[in-house]
Scaffold this motif. Structure first.
Motif, PDB file in Angstrom:
ATOM      1  N   UNK A 162       0.831  -1.199   0.000  1.00  0.00           N
ATOM      2  CA  UNK A 162       0.000   0.000   0.000  1.00  0.00           C
ATOM      3  C   UNK A 162       0.868   1.252   0.000  1.00  0.00           C
ATOM      4  N   UNK A 163       1.924   1.249   0.825  1.00  0.00           N
ATOM      5  CA  UNK A 163       2.828   2.405   0.866  1.00  0.00           C
ATOM      6  C   UNK A 163       3.485   2.626  -0.495  1.00  0.00           C
ATOM      7  N   UNK A 164       3.864   1.529  -1.164  1.00  0.00           N
ATOM      8  CA  UNK A 164       4.473   1.648  -2.498  1.00  0.00           C
ATOM      9  C   UNK A 164       3.473   2.239  -3.489  1.00  0.00           C
ATOM     10  N   UNK A 165       2.223   1.831  -3.408  1.00  0.00           N
ATOM     11  CA  UNK A 165       1.191   2.389  -4.285  1.00  0.00           C
ATOM     12  C   UNK A 165       1.029   3.883  -4.054  1.00  0.00           C
ATOM     13  N   UNK A 166       1.031   4.279  -2.779  1.00  0.00           N
ATOM     14  CA  UNK A 166       0.775   5.679  -2.455  1.00  0.00           C
ATOM     15  C   UNK A 166       1.897   6.590  -2.944  1.00  0.00           C
ATOM     16  N   UNK A 167       3.116   6.066  -3.018  1.00  0.00           N
ATOM     17  CA  UNK A 167       4.236   6.889  -3.501  1.00  0.00           C
ATOM     18  C   UNK A 167       3.987   7.399  -4.915  1.00  0.00           C
ATOM     19  N   UNK A 168       3.236   6.629  -5.695  1.00  0.00           N
ATOM     20  CA  UNK A 168       2.989   6.999  -7.092  1.00  0.00           C
ATOM     21  C   UNK A 168       1.560   7.488  -7.317  1.00  0.00           C
ATOM     22  N   UNK A 169       0.820   7.717  -6.247  1.00  0.00           N
ATOM     23  CA  UNK A 169      -0.606   8.008  -6.382  1.00  0.00           C
ATOM     24  C   UNK A 169      -0.882   9.503  -6.448  1.00  0.00           C
ATOM     25  N   UNK A 170      -1.609   9.897  -7.457  1.00  0.00           N
ATOM     26  CA  UNK A 170      -2.203  11.223  -7.539  1.00  0.00           C
ATOM     27  C   UNK A 170      -3.591  11.051  -8.114  1.00  0.00           C
ATOM     28  N   UNK A 171      -4.591  11.451  -7.368  1.00  0.00           N
ATOM     29  CA  UNK A 171      -5.976  11.310  -7.809  1.00  0.00           C
ATOM     30  C   UNK A 171      -6.493  12.687  -8.182  1.00  0.00           C
ATOM     31  N   UNK A 172      -6.958  12.814  -9.420  1.00  0.00           N
ATOM     32  CA  UNK A 172      -7.463  14.088  -9.902  1.00  0.00           C
ATOM     33  C   UNK A 172      -8.969  14.168  -9.843  1.00  0.00           C
ATOM     34  N   UNK A 173      -9.486  15.289 -10.273  1.00  0.00           N
ATOM     35  CA  UNK A 173     -10.936  15.520 -10.263  1.00  0.00           C
ATOM     36  C   UNK A 173     -11.510  15.405 -11.673  1.00  0.00           C
ATOM     37  N   UNK A 174     -10.857  14.599 -12.506  1.00  0.00           N
ATOM     38  CA  UNK A 174     -11.369  14.366 -13.860  1.00  0.00           C
ATOM     39  C   UNK A 174     -12.634  13.515 -13.789  1.00  0.00           C
ATOM     40  N   UNK A 175     -13.329  13.475 -14.883  1.00  0.00           N
ATOM     41  CA  UNK A 175     -14.498  12.597 -15.029  1.00  0.00           C
ATOM     42  C   UNK A 175     -15.573  12.911 -13.986  1.00  0.00           C
ATOM     43  N   UNK A 176     -15.736  14.184 -13.659  1.00  0.00           N
ATOM     44  CA  UNK A 176     -16.802  14.596 -12.754  1.00  0.00           C
ATOM     45  C   UNK A 176     -18.043  14.930 -13.586  1.00  0.00           C
ATOM     46  N   UNK A 177     -19.140  14.229 -13.380  1.00  0.00           N
ATOM     47  CA  UNK A 177     -20.354  14.550 -14.147  1.00  0.00           C
ATOM     48  C   UNK A 177     -20.815  15.983 -13.878  1.00  0.00           C
ATOM     49  N   UNK A 178     -21.319  16.634 -14.921  1.00  0.00           N
ATOM     50  CA  UNK A 178     -21.778  18.021 -14.773  1.00  0.00           C
ATOM     51  C   UNK A 178     -22.892  18.105 -13.728  1.00  0.00           C
ATOM     52  N   UNK A 179     -22.758  19.070 -12.832  1.00  0.00           N
ATOM     53  CA  UNK A 179     -23.781  19.302 -11.822  1.00  0.00           C
ATOM     54  C   UNK A 179     -23.754  18.335 -10.653  1.00  0.00           C
ATOM     55  N   UNK A 180     -22.740  17.465 -10.574  1.00  0.00           N
ATOM     56  CA  UNK A 180     -22.684  16.480  -9.493  1.00  0.00           C
ATOM     57  C   UNK A 180     -22.540  17.179  -8.142  1.00  0.00           C
ATOM     58  N   UNK A 181     -23.399  16.878  -7.168  1.00  0.00           N
ATOM     59  CA  UNK A 181     -23.245  17.494  -5.845  1.00  0.00           C
ATOM     60  C   UNK A 181     -21.942  17.047  -5.173  1.00  0.00           C
ATOM     61  N   UNK A 182     -21.216  17.991  -4.612  1.00  0.00           N
ATOM     62  CA  UNK A 182     -19.967  17.683  -3.895  1.00  0.00           C
ATOM     63  C   UNK A 182     -19.819  18.637  -2.725  1.00  0.00           C
TER      64      UNK A 182
END
Length: 563
Positions: A162-182
């Motif tokens: 898990x730690x190895x995965x996190x070293x390379x992890x960046x999660x973006x806000x792409x693919x957000x449906x229009x008008x999605x409540x957040x």
């Protein structure tokens, strides 16, 4: 995986993706209260433990980030199957926000996001975690013995994969449906959280940002239990404005009443509800009957898994040796709601002792095996005092108990906030150059530190004079209470094991009541004292934990022989 269902008949459910490790420990109650509030408003919810975390089973090859995301999707599937909801809002806190975003991107019926104190860059998260752990270890002159290169926070050790995965992890806000409540819960003065809300708006989401009030106090530890109730209300109001639930018919699975069971090669675990309100996990050996049962009690407000999952590790190790356990949350802790007629502050209270008696009765109704009580710090206090007045208790293991007798004039909140340090540590820090720098920078709470030093100094003076003045001193009267309690246990032939270490003040407490050489303990034949070397208050070093588990196993075996 293990999860908690909060049923409701709305078409929109909520999946809670928790932070990791210590942060998850500190937020169990917070997330339970949010989920319960949403359930009352018509939104079914599920809280779950990632594979290898909390009460879930270990992952033989180690957990990965993709396993966590798959776990969130599996929780959503379970929520749909058990409540009939179709649309899902993913709530994520800390690194759980990254899990929530990834899971939502793979869910065709995504209804929205709630992202709290979000961490979407894994490398930055690992750096911050390492810094927090360095602060925790600062000044503790012990060898923790964690695996080389491991990611650790407050004795929670992250799976290397898990730690190895996190070293390379960046999660973006792409693919957000229009008008999605957040909804973004932003930490005070945290630019990244505010920026996340802007990114969501730019991606087309209907994003709102509110202050995460009480965040710092909640993540400061589990010695107190401050809950931002106003924030929980605001979260519920946001749901009501943005996602109105439509009623659905109950799902077929909703009528199932059989308690779920997690089973491995040497143990079987299942949830237990005591007196219709206290939540616990029983861990029974496979196969055959248990030799004894140990009830594992909360340390302050730490939930039933224990600091660094110590009670989970203890339960499963003991099961392999034929010893059953029940790790339980007493009132107003973790997964157990507050007693509506009880006090909010439950640690060191009579209410907590009543809870322990209820748990003992519950265990006795299901087994004839000897019952032992074990706890750390305030849990040790509960074990000692409940065990002294309960005829069903066959043994007590008190670990790092910082108050053998609670002074009625002492404020419990101040006691809990004082921390666990011996007088020698304050002396060393007083002559440290780094301490002076921290004082001038405002990092040191001078009144609190002065109160702690004065308390230790007062105890030392009283220890010297009380043998000559006896009950004419407060310490003499408190000692009389403790000795009377120990004599009652001696008369019932209930053995007591006191375990202490040098770094937290628990050894000072033993010396306060039994003398500098602990000679006073010899008056009680059933009393045994064990000093742990290279140990801290929460038993962080893995080798120390194994030692303590061995002591618990030995105590249970001896109780089983006595019958």
């Amino acid at each position: 995986m293990f999860g908690h269902l909060h049923p409701a008949l709305g078409d929109t459910g909520v999946v809670f993706c928790a932070p990791w490790g210590f942060d998850a420990l500190c937020t169990v109650k917070f997330h339970r209260l949010i989920a319960a509030d949403l359930s009352r408003r018509g939104y079914p919810a599920i809280r779950f433990d990632y594979p290898g975390e909390g009460d879930s089973l270990p992952v033989e090859a180690g957990a990965t980030f993709d396993m966590w995301v798959a776990g969130a999707l599996r929780a959503a599937e379970e929520l749909r199957g058990r409540t009939g909801c179709s649309r899902i809002i993913y709530y994520g806190m800390g690194i759980g926000a990254a899990v929530a975003l990834r899971a939502g991107q793979q869910d065709a019926n995504l209804a929205g996001y709630v992202l709290a104190a979000s961490t979407l860059n894994g490398r930055r998260y690992l750096r911050e975690t390492a810094l927090r752990e360095k602060i925790i270890e600062d000044g503790l002159d012990i060898d923790f013995g964690y695996p080389e290169g491991s990611t650790v926070l407050a004795s929670f050790i992250m799976d290397p994969g898990l730690a190895a995965d996190l070293k390379a992890l960046t999660v973006g806000t792409d693919y957000i449906p229009a008008g999605l409540p957040a909804l973004v819960l932003a930490r005070p003065e945290n630019a990244a959280d505010i920026e996340l809300a802007d990114q969501l708006r730019n991606a087309g989401a209907a994003a709102e940002c509110i202050d995460f009030s009480g965040y710092g106090a909640m993540l400061d530890g589990v010695v107190t239990s401050p809950m931002p109730l106003e924030l929980i209300e605001r979260i519920g109001d946001w749901f009501g404005r943005n996602i109105r639930p439509e009623a659905v018919s109950p799902a077929p699975q909703a009528t199932e009443n059989e308690p779920p069971i997690l089973e491995a090669a040497s143990f079987r675990e299942r949830p237990e509800i005591v007196d219709s309100r206290l939540f616990g996990i029983s861990c029974a050996p496979l196969p055959g009957e248990e030799k004894a049962v140990i009830i594992l009690l909360n340390m302050a407000y730490a939930p039933h898994i224990g600091w660094g999952r110590i009670w989970v590790e203890t339960a499963r190790t003991l099961a392999y040796q034929g010893i059953a356990t029940l790790r339980v949350d007493l009132s107003n802790i973790g997964d157990s709601p507050a007693d509506p007629h009880g006090a909010d502050q439950v640690v060191y209270s009579e209410d907590q002792l009543h809870d322990v008696h209820a748990v003992v009765r519950h265990v006795r109704n299901s087994t004839k095996a000897p019952i032992l009580l074990a706890g750390i710090c305030s849990g040790a206090h509960s074990a000692l005092y409940a065990g002294a007045t309960n005829a069903e208790v066959a043994g007590i293991v008190s670990i790092n108990q910082l108050r053998l007798v609670l002074d009625p004039d002492e404020d419990v909140d101040s006691l809990l906030m004082a921390g666990a340090r011996p007088l020698s540590d304050y002396k060393r820090r007083a002559t440290s150059l780094s301490t002076y720098k921290r004082v001038f920078s405002g990092e040191v709470n001078i009144p609190k530190a002065a109160w702690n030093i004065a308390s230790h100094a007062r105890d030392r003076v009283l220890r010297g004079i009380s043998p000559y003045l006896g009950r004419f001193t407060k310490l003499g009267r408190l000692r009389g209470r403790l000795f009377a309690l120990l004599r009652r246990l001696e008369d019932r032939k209930v053995p007591v094991i006191f375990i202490s270490c040098r770094t937290d003040g628990s050894l000072d407490q033993q010396k306060l009541y039994f003398g500098k050489t602990l000679a006073g303990q010899r008056a009680f034949l059933g009393l045994r004292h064990i000093l742990l070397e290279n140990a801290d208050h929460t038993l962080s070093p893995p080798s120390v934990r194994q030692h303590v588990i061995g002591i618990l196993a030995e105590a249970a075996e001896e109780s089983a022989k006595r019958g």
